[in-house]
Scaffold this motif. Structure first.
Motif, PDB file in Angstrom:
ATOM      1  N   GLY A   1       0.814  -1.211   0.000  1.00 11.52           N
ATOM      2  CA  GLY A   1       0.000   0.000   0.000  1.00 11.52           C
ATOM      3  C   GLY A   1       0.847   1.259   0.000  1.00 11.52           C
ATOM      4  O   GLY A   1       0.601   2.192  -0.770  1.00 11.52           O
ATOM      5  N   ALA A   2       1.884   1.286   0.848  1.00  9.20           N
ATOM      6  CA  ALA A   2       2.752   2.461   0.922  1.00  9.20           C
ATOM      7  C   ALA A   2       3.492   2.683  -0.381  1.00  9.20           C
ATOM      8  O   ALA A   2       3.589   3.809  -0.890  1.00  9.20           O
ATOM      9  CB  ALA A   2       3.740   2.311   2.083  1.00  9.20           C
ATOM     10  N   ARG A   3       4.013   1.607  -0.935  1.00  8.49           N
ATOM     11  CA  ARG A   3       4.765   1.734  -2.184  1.00  8.49           C
ATOM     12  C   ARG A   3       3.856   2.144  -3.342  1.00  8.49           C
ATOM     13  O   ARG A   3       4.294   2.862  -4.252  1.00  8.49           O
ATOM     14  CB  ARG A   3       5.481   0.429  -2.499  1.00  8.49           C
ATOM     15  CG  ARG A   3       6.751   0.236  -1.670  1.00  8.49           C
ATOM     16  CD  ARG A   3       7.523  -0.968  -2.134  1.00  8.49           C
ATOM     17  NE  ARG A   3       8.825  -1.035  -1.482  1.00  8.49           N
ATOM     18  CZ  ARG A   3       9.928  -0.448  -1.914  1.00  8.49           C
ATOM     19  NH1 ARG A   3       9.877   0.310  -2.996  1.00  8.49           N
ATOM     20  NH2 ARG A   3      11.071  -0.578  -1.278  1.00  8.49           N
ATOM     21  N   LEU A   4       2.620   1.702  -3.332  1.00  6.16           N
ATOM     22  CA  LEU A   4       1.699   2.099  -4.395  1.00  6.16           C
ATOM     23  C   LEU A   4       1.501   3.609  -4.383  1.00  6.16           C
ATOM     24  O   LEU A   4       1.554   4.263  -5.432  1.00  6.16           O
ATOM     25  CB  LEU A   4       0.356   1.382  -4.225  1.00  6.16           C
ATOM     26  CG  LEU A   4      -0.738   1.753  -5.237  1.00  6.16           C
ATOM     27  CD1 LEU A   4      -0.288   1.450  -6.665  1.00  6.16           C
ATOM     28  CD2 LEU A   4      -2.040   1.012  -4.907  1.00  6.16           C
ATOM     29  N   TYR A   5       1.279   4.175  -3.189  1.00  5.29           N
ATOM     30  CA  TYR A   5       1.103   5.630  -3.126  1.00  5.29           C
ATOM     31  C   TYR A   5       2.370   6.352  -3.562  1.00  5.29           C
ATOM     32  O   TYR A   5       2.319   7.320  -4.332  1.00  5.29           O
ATOM     33  CB  TYR A   5       0.710   6.092  -1.720  1.00  5.29           C
ATOM     34  CG  TYR A   5       0.484   7.582  -1.705  1.00  5.29           C
ATOM     35  CD1 TYR A   5      -0.720   8.110  -2.141  1.00  5.29           C
ATOM     36  CD2 TYR A   5       1.498   8.464  -1.350  1.00  5.29           C
ATOM     37  CE1 TYR A   5      -0.922   9.477  -2.203  1.00  5.29           C
ATOM     38  CE2 TYR A   5       1.309   9.834  -1.422  1.00  5.29           C
ATOM     39  CZ  TYR A   5       0.098  10.337  -1.844  1.00  5.29           C
ATOM     40  OH  TYR A   5      -0.092  11.691  -1.937  1.00  5.29           O
TER      41      TYR A   5
ATOM     42  N   ALA B   1      -0.874   6.034   5.156  1.00  4.94           N
ATOM     43  CA  ALA B   1       0.288   6.460   5.940  1.00  4.94           C
ATOM     44  C   ALA B   1       1.308   7.152   5.043  1.00  4.94           C
ATOM     45  O   ALA B   1       1.878   8.195   5.411  1.00  4.94           O
ATOM     46  CB  ALA B   1       0.922   5.262   6.642  1.00  4.94           C
ATOM     47  N   ALA B   2       1.536   6.593   3.865  1.00  9.37           N
ATOM     48  CA  ALA B   2       2.460   7.219   2.917  1.00  9.37           C
ATOM     49  C   ALA B   2       1.920   8.567   2.442  1.00  9.37           C
ATOM     50  O   ALA B   2       2.670   9.546   2.317  1.00  9.37           O
ATOM     51  CB  ALA B   2       2.700   6.290   1.735  1.00  9.37           C
ATOM     52  N   MET B   3       0.616   8.625   2.186  1.00  9.48           N
ATOM     53  CA  MET B   3      -0.012   9.883   1.777  1.00  9.48           C
ATOM     54  C   MET B   3       0.205  10.966   2.821  1.00  9.48           C
ATOM     55  O   MET B   3       0.602  12.098   2.508  1.00  9.48           O
ATOM     56  CB  MET B   3      -1.511   9.669   1.560  1.00  9.48           C
ATOM     57  CG  MET B   3      -2.304  10.939   1.299  1.00  9.48           C
ATOM     58  SD  MET B   3      -4.083  10.733   1.555  1.00  9.48           S
ATOM     59  CE  MET B   3      -4.176  10.608   3.340  1.00  9.48           C
TER      60      MET B   3
END
Length: 416
Positions: A77-81, A344-346
């Motif tokens: 999920g983090a890497r996708l963002y 979280a990345a966002m």
């Protein structure tokens, strides 16, 4: 959505950003960009020099061991963002470079890896995944005021040094995208009362596990407040696979609901054995139940309910995320930890942009504080799991999704 808009509207600035660390690990990590890990690059013997035009962000995840299902979802999920942000131009023309390490679900490993991340030149960190490693990591980041956000660590002790002390110091640099353990326990007690009409309840929890104990304590306290009688509270030890003694005691009390605030593998075994010994009450759980459908029969799980931070298919934005995730990884969303990793990345990149727009030098006290201040001031930032703002303890203020086991599927029923 604001999460992409915040990145694409940035003015193109040409200020250079030097690596914060000076060890050989820095050049090894450079090769990872947003696709590899620092350890992989080191093994390949890469020698790419720092370009000065990237922003290094640490990603501490659990990708091996019994909890890898959570960690890999957060990672993806983090890497996708981050990949989407880089494709949209990055932050002020700089690409986000991920420095990733696997903490293996171990607190000591998390601290060791964080020190490696510092050598690699990170200016903020996303992680960790599990409560124990996240608190160990938070102790380290707090010492140097480095911005940190966890997608998934729900214990109150992540952002507050001593949650039992109302005057305890808050780790002002540490945030989370998920809701906290007490919130989940309270929500499930309220759901039991308001939606199920329960008057009696039992609890089975993993002794010594901060997550499990935190949810249990909050559930029991809220039940007392709501007039639900807790007729049995049963504990088990980490690694146990036979729960029949505890469940037989619960069966003898015939509770309306059974709260099992544990992780999916244990919960699957618990529900299966509970039905075998005659427990008929409705099972309730926290967000650790995500993907429990793969660990018990549809018949045994039918009607069980758990509290989640993610509502599948609930909006156009969520549907787009689900489509993008499937395209990127060739699979459907495995559990709520993937969208929480994305959020979280966002949140972190949105806050980093504020520091970048001030022209601050990376890894300085001023840069760290600018990121932290921007995170604290977040208001109305739309993510996949909710619209974000933070309370005085850096916990997000948002609703919980109620998931119900129906016909072997985990089905979103309502925001509660």
């Amino acid at each position: 959505m604001k999460k992409i808009l915040a990145l694409t509207l940035a003015a193109m600035m040409s200020l250079s950003l030097a690596a914060c660390g000076g060890s050989e690990g820095s050049s090894a990590a450079e090769e990872t960009a947003s696709t590899g890990t620092a350890s992989e690059a080191a093994e390949e013997g890469g020698d790419t020099a720092a370009s000065g035009e990237t922003i290094k962000v640490g990603l501490m995840v659990t990708t091996t061991g019994e909890n890898a299902m959570y960690g890999n979802a957060v990672k993806n999920g983090a890497r996708l963002y981050i990949d989407q942000a880089n494709a949209a131009g990055g932050i002020n023309g700089k690409q986000i470079e991920v420095v990733e390490y696997d903490d293996k679900g171990d607190s000591t490993e998390a601290v060791t890896n964080f020190n490696r991340m510092l050598d690699d030149g990170i200016t903020a960190v996303i992680g960790a995944v599990l409560t124990g490693p996240t608190i160990a990591l938070a102790d380290e980041t707090y010492n140097i005021n480095m911005p940190q956000i966890s997608a998934s660590a729900t214990a109150a002790g992540v952002t507050v040094i001593d949650p039992t002390d109302p005057e305890s110091e808050v780790r002002t640099n540490v945030f989370r995208a998920c809701f906290i353990d007490p919130f989940q326990g309270e929500k499930m007690a309220e759901y039991a009362s308001e939606r199920l009409g329960a008057t009696t309840a039992a609890v089975i929890f993993e002794n010594g596990n901060d997550y499990s104990v935190g949810l249990k304590d909050a559930f029991v306290a809220k039940c007392e407040e709501l007039g639900i009688q807790v007729v049995a509270t049963e504990a088990y030890s980490t690694g146990d696979v036979d729960f029949k003694a505890q469940l037989t005691n619960i069966a003898g009390q015939n509770p309306d609901v059974v709260f099992s605030p544990n992780y999916y593998e244990d919960d699957g075994m618990i529900v299966t054995q509970a039905r075998e010994v005659g427990v008929t009450g409705t099972f309730l759980g926290g967000d650790g139940w995500g993907s429990v459908k793969n660990y018990a029969s549809a018949e045994d799980l039918e009607g069980s309910v758990y509290c989640s931070g993610y509502a599948p298919g609930s909006s156009d934005a969520v549907k787009q995320f689900e489509s993008d995730y499937q395209a990127a990884y060739g699979e459907d969303i495995p559990n709520m930890f993937a969208p929480l990793g994305y959020d979280a990345a966002m949140l972190m990149l949105n806050a980093i942009q504020a520091a970048e727009e001030q022209g601050l030098e990376a890894c300085t006290d001023e840069y760290y504080q600018a990121v932290i201040d921007a995170m604290s001031a977040t208001e109305g930032l739309e993510g996949i799991t909710g619209t974000y703002q933070f309370d005085e303890q850096n916990n997000p203020i948002k609703s919980a999704a109620i998931m119900k086991l129906e016909g072997g599927d985990e089905v979103f029923t309502e925001l509660f």
